[in-house]
Design a protein around this motif. Sequence first.
Motif, PDB file in Angstrom:
ATOM      1  N   SER A 284     -34.692  37.127 -32.885  1.00 18.23           N
ATOM      2  CA  SER A 284     -34.044  36.494 -34.037  1.00 18.23           C
ATOM      3  C   SER A 284     -32.530  36.368 -33.852  1.00 18.23           C
ATOM      4  O   SER A 284     -31.926  35.372 -34.253  1.00 18.23           O
TER       5      SER A 284
ATOM      6  N   PRO B 153     -40.300  26.887 -36.387  1.00 16.47           N
ATOM      7  CA  PRO B 153     -40.343  27.414 -37.750  1.00 16.47           C
ATOM      8  C   PRO B 153     -41.735  27.929 -38.092  1.00 16.47           C
ATOM      9  O   PRO B 153     -42.731  27.268 -37.814  1.00 16.47           O
ATOM     10  N   ASP B 154     -41.787  29.106 -38.679  1.00 18.82           N
ATOM     11  CA  ASP B 154     -43.067  29.742 -38.978  1.00 18.82           C
ATOM     12  C   ASP B 154     -42.978  30.384 -40.355  1.00 18.82           C
ATOM     13  O   ASP B 154     -41.956  30.978 -40.706  1.00 18.82           O
ATOM     14  N   GLU B 155     -44.045  30.284 -41.106  1.00 19.81           N
ATOM     15  CA  GLU B 155     -44.046  30.825 -42.462  1.00 19.81           C
ATOM     16  C   GLU B 155     -43.881  32.343 -42.492  1.00 19.81           C
ATOM     17  O   GLU B 155     -43.487  32.912 -43.519  1.00 19.81           O
ATOM     18  N   SER B 156     -44.193  33.010 -41.376  1.00 20.42           N
ATOM     19  CA  SER B 156     -44.052  34.461 -41.338  1.00 20.42           C
ATOM     20  C   SER B 156     -42.603  34.898 -41.129  1.00 20.42           C
ATOM     21  O   SER B 156     -42.281  36.075 -41.274  1.00 20.42           O
ATOM     22  N   MET B 157     -41.733  33.950 -40.784  1.00 16.08           N
ATOM     23  CA  MET B 157     -40.327  34.274 -40.547  1.00 16.08           C
ATOM     24  C   MET B 157     -39.584  34.483 -41.855  1.00 16.08           C
ATOM     25  O   MET B 157     -39.991  33.976 -42.908  1.00 16.08           O
ATOM     26  N   SER B 158     -38.469  35.191 -41.771  1.00 11.71           N
ATOM     27  CA  SER B 158     -37.580  35.287 -42.923  1.00 11.71           C
ATOM     28  C   SER B 158     -36.943  33.919 -43.137  1.00 11.71           C
ATOM     29  O   SER B 158     -36.888  33.105 -42.211  1.00 11.71           O
ATOM     30  N   PRO B 159     -36.446  33.629 -44.338  1.00 17.17           N
ATOM     31  CA  PRO B 159     -35.816  32.326 -44.584  1.00 17.17           C
ATOM     32  C   PRO B 159     -34.687  31.999 -43.602  1.00 17.17           C
ATOM     33  O   PRO B 159     -34.563  30.863 -43.144  1.00 17.17           O
TER      34      PRO B 159
ATOM     35  N   ASN C  28     -34.269  33.165 -40.491  1.00 17.53           N
ATOM     36  CA  ASN C  28     -34.822  32.912 -39.159  1.00 17.53           C
ATOM     37  C   ASN C  28     -35.524  31.562 -39.102  1.00 17.53           C
ATOM     38  O   ASN C  28     -35.435  30.847 -38.103  1.00 17.53           O
ATOM     39  N   ARG C  29     -36.206  31.213 -40.172  1.00 20.05           N
ATOM     40  CA  ARG C  29     -36.886  29.926 -40.216  1.00 20.05           C
ATOM     41  C   ARG C  29     -35.873  28.788 -40.189  1.00 20.05           C
ATOM     42  O   ARG C  29     -36.077  27.772 -39.514  1.00 20.05           O
TER      43      ARG C  29
ATOM     44  N   ALA D 104     -34.611  28.471 -36.642  1.00 20.16           N
ATOM     45  CA  ALA D 104     -35.624  27.842 -35.793  1.00 20.16           C
ATOM     46  C   ALA D 104     -35.692  26.340 -36.040  1.00 20.16           C
ATOM     47  O   ALA D 104     -35.878  25.548 -35.109  1.00 20.16           O
ATOM     48  N   GLN D 105     -35.527  25.933 -37.291  1.00 19.24           N
ATOM     49  CA  GLN D 105     -35.550  24.510 -37.621  1.00 19.24           C
ATOM     50  C   GLN D 105     -34.383  23.771 -36.965  1.00 19.24           C
ATOM     51  O   GLN D 105     -34.539  22.669 -36.438  1.00 19.24           O
TER      52      GLN D 105
END
Length: 203
Positions: free
Chosen positions: A12, A91-97, A99-100, A103-104
């Motif tokens: 992260s 981006p993954d739903e399991s990530m924190s906002p 981190n997501r 990733a985006q």
Amino acid sequence: MTEDTQIRTLDSRALKALAHPLRVRIFDILASRGPQTASSLAALVGETSGSTSYHLRALAAHDLIREVEGRGTARERWWERPKGRIDMPGPDESMSPSNRAAAQIVTSEFFRLRHETLMSYLNRPESEIPEDWREVGLTMTTHLDMTAAQTMALREELEALVESAIKRFRGQTGPDVRRVSLRAEIFDLPTANSRTTSPEEGS
């Protein structure tokens, strides 16, 4: 496993350090063009050398890039991307906002640059291409009807072919050698009856 074939999955902190459009571009240039200085990068991206130097240090702090050993001076440092491949989590739903969001940014900019490189190739005047390279490039799209197991098997065949090419050609030098972009994509398409749920329907 050699340094060339090592795969590093970004944690992260490294992902957030890369999550800036200019840093993704610098990272991409170091991968595609080889070692650069802050000044040469500044000329390529249209920024000041102070700006590129700042972003280079931020990338180096997370081992995304490194200084080239035995090259450069105290005033002009050379930087390179380490050998090996990078797995950039999407981006993954399991990530924190946060981190997501990082990733985006990384994913969007990476694929924007990838598309930009492809369009530049497609629109390049023939006069700018060495004669013996004019018939070498290939872009191909086809659609197949496959099961998940068959798709995985094909994916593994493609990965094995790419691994073989990496072992045979990476690091090669010579007067006739040019940097080549090798791309492979395989993924399923939405089914005919799938549809996007609107915000109202999903609430």
